[in-house]
Every structure is written in C-alpha cells, then in structure tokens.
Scaffold this active site. Structure first.
Site, PDB file in Angstrom:
ATOM      1  N   LYS A   1     -31.013   6.173 -46.823  1.00  0.00           N
ATOM      2  CA  LYS A   1     -31.358   7.289 -47.698  1.00  0.00           C
ATOM      3  C   LYS A   1     -31.525   6.859 -49.153  1.00  0.00           C
ATOM      4  CE  LYS A   1     -26.845   8.930 -48.061  1.00  0.00           C
ATOM      5  NZ  LYS A   1     -26.609   7.739 -47.291  1.00  0.00           N
TER       6      LYS A   1
ATOM      7  N   LYS B   1     -26.493  10.021 -43.197  1.00  0.00           N
ATOM      8  CA  LYS B   1     -25.252   9.256 -43.016  1.00  0.00           C
ATOM      9  C   LYS B   1     -25.353   7.912 -43.727  1.00  0.00           C
ATOM     10  CE  LYS B   1     -25.184   6.430 -38.928  1.00  0.00           C
ATOM     11  NZ  LYS B   1     -24.478   5.455 -39.682  1.00  0.00           N
TER      12      LYS B   1
ATOM     13  N   ASP C   1     -21.969  11.533 -45.053  1.00  0.00           N
ATOM     14  CA  ASP C   1     -20.879  11.229 -44.127  1.00  0.00           C
ATOM     15  C   ASP C   1     -19.706  12.184 -44.288  1.00  0.00           C
ATOM     16  OD1 ASP C   1     -22.205   8.426 -44.774  1.00  0.00           O
ATOM     17  OD2 ASP C   1     -21.343   8.359 -42.762  1.00  0.00           O
TER      18      ASP C   1
ATOM     19  N   LYS D   1     -21.009   4.389 -54.240  1.00  0.00           N
ATOM     20  CA  LYS D   1     -21.437   2.984 -54.239  1.00  0.00           C
ATOM     21  C   LYS D   1     -22.578   2.736 -55.216  1.00  0.00           C
ATOM     22  CE  LYS D   1     -22.522   2.517 -50.060  1.00  0.00           C
ATOM     23  NZ  LYS D   1     -23.093   1.978 -48.855  1.00  0.00           N
TER      24      LYS D   1
END
Length: 195
Positions: A20, A15, A96, A46
């Site tokens: 990560k 998530k 997510d 991102k």
C-alpha cells in the site's frame, strides 16, 4: 468573495506488506505528473510513504511529532492544507489494526476526522490479504453509514497466484465493491476518475 476549492481526499488501506505504501507513492507521483498538487500523509509508524517519496531521507513521523508537540497537534494547526493548497490529499493508512468489529482510533482517524472521503483497499489474491480487505471494508461501511467516507474500490497488487484475478473478483462480491483496479492500470483509471 473567494470561492473555496474542493480538495479530493483519499485514504489507501491494506494489511502490512501488501504494497500500500508503494502503491500510494506511485499514485501520488502519477497524479503529480498529471499536474495535480498532491499531499501525501503517511499514517504508518514505519514511515514507508515518506521514505519512498523522500528517496530514503528520513523525516519526522506524525507519531513522533505528536509525542514531541503534544496531542493538540493537528493538520489544521500546522496549516498544512492552507499553506500547500493541494488538489488531492492521499493518506497511507495501516490496516492491520482492524480485528473484526474492533477498530482502533489510528485506523479511523482519516475517515472519522473528515480527512478522507474516498477509500481504496490494496489487496492481493492471498487469503490473509483478502481477509484483511474484507475486515477493512466492513469497518469502512460502518463509518460510511454515518456519512464519514465511502469504499470506492479495491486495488489489486497481484502476487502471481493462479487465477488471482478471478479469486479477487469473487471476493469483491463479499467485500461489497464491484470496482477492481489492477496495479498495472491503476494510474490511468484513478487519474481519469479524478478528472
């Protein structure tokens, strides 16, 4: 006749905010220091992976390249594997997007596209992280039934929660993997497994 090299293909899921991208970058760096040629591909809009590896220097994201060059852009088309010839390819994938049984194509791409065979999920002992890890694991198991990929383990990015290791080990029974790697020993375990 030239023998085709086997490339180890790994996807790291988790998530948002679980660590990560940092874990993936650290794993790439550690494996590189062990002498492996590592290619890391960030699948997160991102671009945290590339920012970490490029010491903050911004490079175009895969999504930006797709917008600019069109949907026909592929890693094969870029000849990335042929040119760089990695021993290991690691995909940093945002998890997510998994909501119950619904999996968007961005989540599935490294698995369904045959790009990644081994999958690890980064989690902590926090409820939302474990909930996401369980959903991700369920989706990976569904893809695994079709021969796409397999869940290899969970990487614990500890958040100093009381009894965190025990909480996560209990959750592993539901998640369906008995393999737990702790952040502080990740590199030795993962590198040893690759050898």
């Amino acid at each position: 006749m030239k023998q085709e090299r086997e490339i180890r293909k790994i996807a790291i899921y988790g998530k948002g905010g679980i660590g990560k991208s940092t874990t993936t970058c650290n794993l790439s760096a550690a494996l590189s220091h062990k002498g492996y040629r590592v290619m890391q591909i960030g699948c997160d809009p991102k671009s945290d992976s590339t920012k970490n590896l490029m010491r903050g220097v911004r490079i175009p994201t895969v999504l930006e390249q797709l917008k600019q060059k069109g949907e026909e852009l592929t890693l094969e088309g870029l000849r990335a594997f042929e040119v760089y010839q990695p021993d290991i390819v690691i995909y940093d994938v945002l998890g997510d997007v998994v909501c119950g049984d619904v999996v968007c194509s961005g989540f599935a791409m490294p698995i369904r596209g045959g790009y990644a065979k081994d999958v690890y999920v980064v989690s902590s002992g926090e409820m939302m992280a474990l909930y996401a890890a369980n959903n991700i694991a369920a989706a990976i198991r569904n893809f695994g039934k079709r021969g796409y990929a397999r869940l290899r383990g969970l990487i614990l990015n500890a958040r100093n929660i009381e009894n965190e290791v025990e909480i996560v080990q209990e959750a592993l029974k539901e998640i369906g993997t008995g393999s737990l790697m702790r952040g502080f020993c990740l590199f030795g375990g993962a590198a040893a497994e690759l050898e």
